[in-house]
Write a protein that holds these residues in place. Structure first.
Motif, PDB file in Angstrom:
ATOM      1  N   SER A   6       0.838  -1.195  -0.077  1.00  0.00           N
ATOM      2  CA  SER A   6      -0.019   0.043  -0.040  1.00  0.00           C
ATOM      3  C   SER A   6       0.954   1.283  -0.147  1.00  0.00           C
ATOM      4  N   ASN A  18      -5.883   9.203   6.759  1.00  0.00           N
ATOM      5  CA  ASN A  18      -4.864   8.333   6.170  1.00  0.00           C
ATOM      6  C   ASN A  18      -4.520   7.039   7.365  1.00  0.00           C
ATOM      7  N   HIS A  44       3.413   9.860  -7.682  1.00  0.00           N
ATOM      8  CA  HIS A  44       1.556  10.115  -7.639  1.00  0.00           C
ATOM      9  C   HIS A  44       1.790  11.628  -7.079  1.00  0.00           C
ATOM     10  N   GLN A 108     -12.014   9.730  -9.625  1.00  0.00           N
ATOM     11  CA  GLN A 108     -10.922  10.578  -9.155  1.00  0.00           C
ATOM     12  C   GLN A 108     -10.561  11.591 -10.292  1.00  0.00           C
ATOM     13  N   PRO A 128      -4.076   5.995 -12.423  1.00  0.00           N
ATOM     14  CA  PRO A 128      -4.451   4.678 -11.990  1.00  0.00           C
ATOM     15  C   PRO A 128      -3.553   3.533 -12.643  1.00  0.00           C
ATOM     16  N   MET A 131      -0.582   3.376 -10.370  1.00  0.00           N
ATOM     17  CA  MET A 131      -1.096   2.592  -9.149  1.00  0.00           C
ATOM     18  C   MET A 131      -1.044   1.189  -9.417  1.00  0.00           C
ATOM     19  N   VAL A 145      -6.614  -0.401   1.798  1.00  0.00           N
ATOM     20  CA  VAL A 145      -6.701   1.385   1.284  1.00  0.00           C
ATOM     21  C   VAL A 145      -7.878   1.815   1.889  1.00  0.00           C
ATOM     22  N   ASP A 148     -11.910   5.422  -0.976  1.00  0.00           N
ATOM     23  CA  ASP A 148     -11.969   6.325  -2.241  1.00  0.00           C
ATOM     24  C   ASP A 148     -11.159   5.624  -3.192  1.00  0.00           C
ATOM     25  N   GLN A 149     -10.285   4.487  -2.678  1.00  0.00           N
ATOM     26  CA  GLN A 149      -9.395   3.695  -3.724  1.00  0.00           C
ATOM     27  C   GLN A 149      -9.930   2.561  -4.274  1.00  0.00           C
ATOM     28  N   LYS A 150     -11.458   2.286  -4.163  1.00  0.00           N
ATOM     29  CA  LYS A 150     -12.120   1.153  -4.316  1.00  0.00           C
ATOM     30  C   LYS A 150     -11.973   0.917  -5.972  1.00  0.00           C
ATOM     31  N   HIS A 152     -10.006   2.450  -8.249  1.00  0.00           N
ATOM     32  CA  HIS A 152      -8.676   2.097  -8.672  1.00  0.00           C
ATOM     33  C   HIS A 152      -8.183   0.556  -8.434  1.00  0.00           C
ATOM     34  N   LEU A 153      -8.527   0.051  -7.461  1.00  0.00           N
ATOM     35  CA  LEU A 153      -8.509  -1.314  -7.125  1.00  0.00           C
ATOM     36  C   LEU A 153      -9.232  -2.274  -8.243  1.00  0.00           C
TER      37      LEU A 153
END
Ligand code: ADP
Ligand code: TRP
Length: 350
Positions: A6, A18, A44, A108, A128, A131, A145, A148-150, A152-153
């Protein structure tokens, strides 16, 4: 093989979102995994240059935050993204199979580019892909994470599957997003509908890990709430986002569910609840901030941790990168080279 990866961008003050959304889960997983890699994703950060101030200083602050929060550098690899060139190399290869439509749909990107889509930089659109490369270059299996990163994953899983199918090799495992606990989305203290974020212009919107006890108390006292008492069940907080957020923070820091917190404080007003919340935040966050201050006094020691981390990360990443280069069919730099002839050439120019 269970491998965690991560990262957090070194763009400003590291905050409670965070810590609760990401780092707390990293720590709870540290003992259960075969390998842990925690990255400071400085490349990033460059996608939003307006947020980049003192990248060097912020990178060390982030390293100190990881360690002070409980990431053990002898057990986990702590490293800086730009110290491992394979991230950007894999990112380029992945970008060559990524449909533009997938990137254009990323929330995003749409939020950050706003109305200026045509002027947004390529890096923001390609974010992304880099990432995905951060994760896939280590063949990570778990990625803890915030909420908000769902998307991107999901993108990372899709691109890993696409690569495996395209090159008919099961090289990349599809990483599992780990988004759990009552604090996957901590909201701003000033606006319960906006995410707590490093880029919010108001410092009163967030709790920073390095805030001193007086500042923590002041920020919680000033946090927006309402005049109603706390209900006995969390479902009755749905229409009260600011109140809900403070209950979630209490729950996450005390290791309870939001329902348990509501039960304890049912009928109390926020003036009472905020006092207890302040005590809890100060007890949990102040020691982390103090340890960060201590660690930051010895930059040599922090840089040593990052240097050891980058060695481990580079070894693993380079092994996987060689596999990728082979699979996509790139010529090896020394393929077919006659060693004896090469030595003769080297001697003649020495
Ligand atoms: P920021 O959005 O503050 O710039 P990052 O984008 O670098 O922070 O996020 C780093 C990690 O922290 C990610 O896992 C992200 O999901 C998590 N995170 C960021 N903000 C929050 C928040 N408000 N609540 C929960 N998790 C968060
Ligand atoms: N995109 C993440 C964020 O904004 C940060 C990040 C970059 C990341 N690379 C990653 C998180 C790899 C997990 C794994 O929060």
């Amino acid at each position: 093989m269970k491998r965690v990866l991560s990262g957090i961008r070194p763009t400003g003050d590291i905050h409670l979102g965070n810590y609760l959304g990401a780092i707390q889960n990293w720590i709870s997983m540290q003992d259960q995994m075969d390998e842990n890699l925690f990255c400071i994703v400085d490349l990033h950060a460059l996608t939003t240059l307006e947020d980049v101030k003192n990248l060097v200083g912020n990178t060390r602050i982030m390293a100190a935050a990881y360690i002070a929060s409980g990431i053990n550098p002898d057990q986990s690899t702590i490293f800086v993204q730009s110290h491992v060139p394979a991230h950007t190399e894999l990112s380029w290869i992945l970008s060559c199979i990524t449909p533009m439509g997938w990137l254009n749909r990323m929330t995003q990107f749409k939020e950050k580019a706003g109305k200026q889509r045509e002027n947004a930089c390529l890096g923001l659109l390609a974010y992304p892909v880099l990432m995905a490369a951060d994760i896939l270059i280590y063949k990570a299996t778990h990625v803890p994470v915030g909420d908000d990163q769902k998307q991107h994953l999901e993108f990372t899983r899709d691109i890993a599957g696409m690569f495996n199918r395209e090159f008919k090799k099961d090289i990349f495992p599809l990483p599992d997003p780990i988004i759990k606990g009552p604090a996957t989305r901590i909201m701003s203290l000033r606006d319960g509908t906006a995410k707590m974020s490093k880029s919010d212009t108001s410092d009163y919107s967030r709790i920073n890990l390095m805030d001193d006890a007086d500042t923590l108390a002041l920020k919680i006292r000033k946090a927006k709430t309402d005049a109603d008492p706390l209900p006995a069940q969390v479902k009755d907080l749905e229409a009260r986002p600011e109140a809900h957020n403070l209950v979630n923070i209490y729950a996450a820091l005390s290791g309870q569910t939001a329902d348990q917190v509501c039960k304890t404080f049912a009928g109390s007003y926020f003036s009472t609840f905020k006092k207890d919340l302040t005590d809890l935040v100060v007890a949990k966050i102040s020691p982390i901030g103090q340890e960060m201050q201590r660690l930051l006094k010895d930059k040599g020691e922090l840089d040593q941790v990052l240097s050891r981390g980058s060695m481990r990360a580079n070894t693993l990443a380079e092994t996987h990168m060689q596999e990728v280069r082979d699979i996509v069919g790139l010529l090896k730099p020394d393929e077919g080279v006659n060693r004896t002839r090469q030595m003769d050439v080297l001697k003649s120019i020495a």
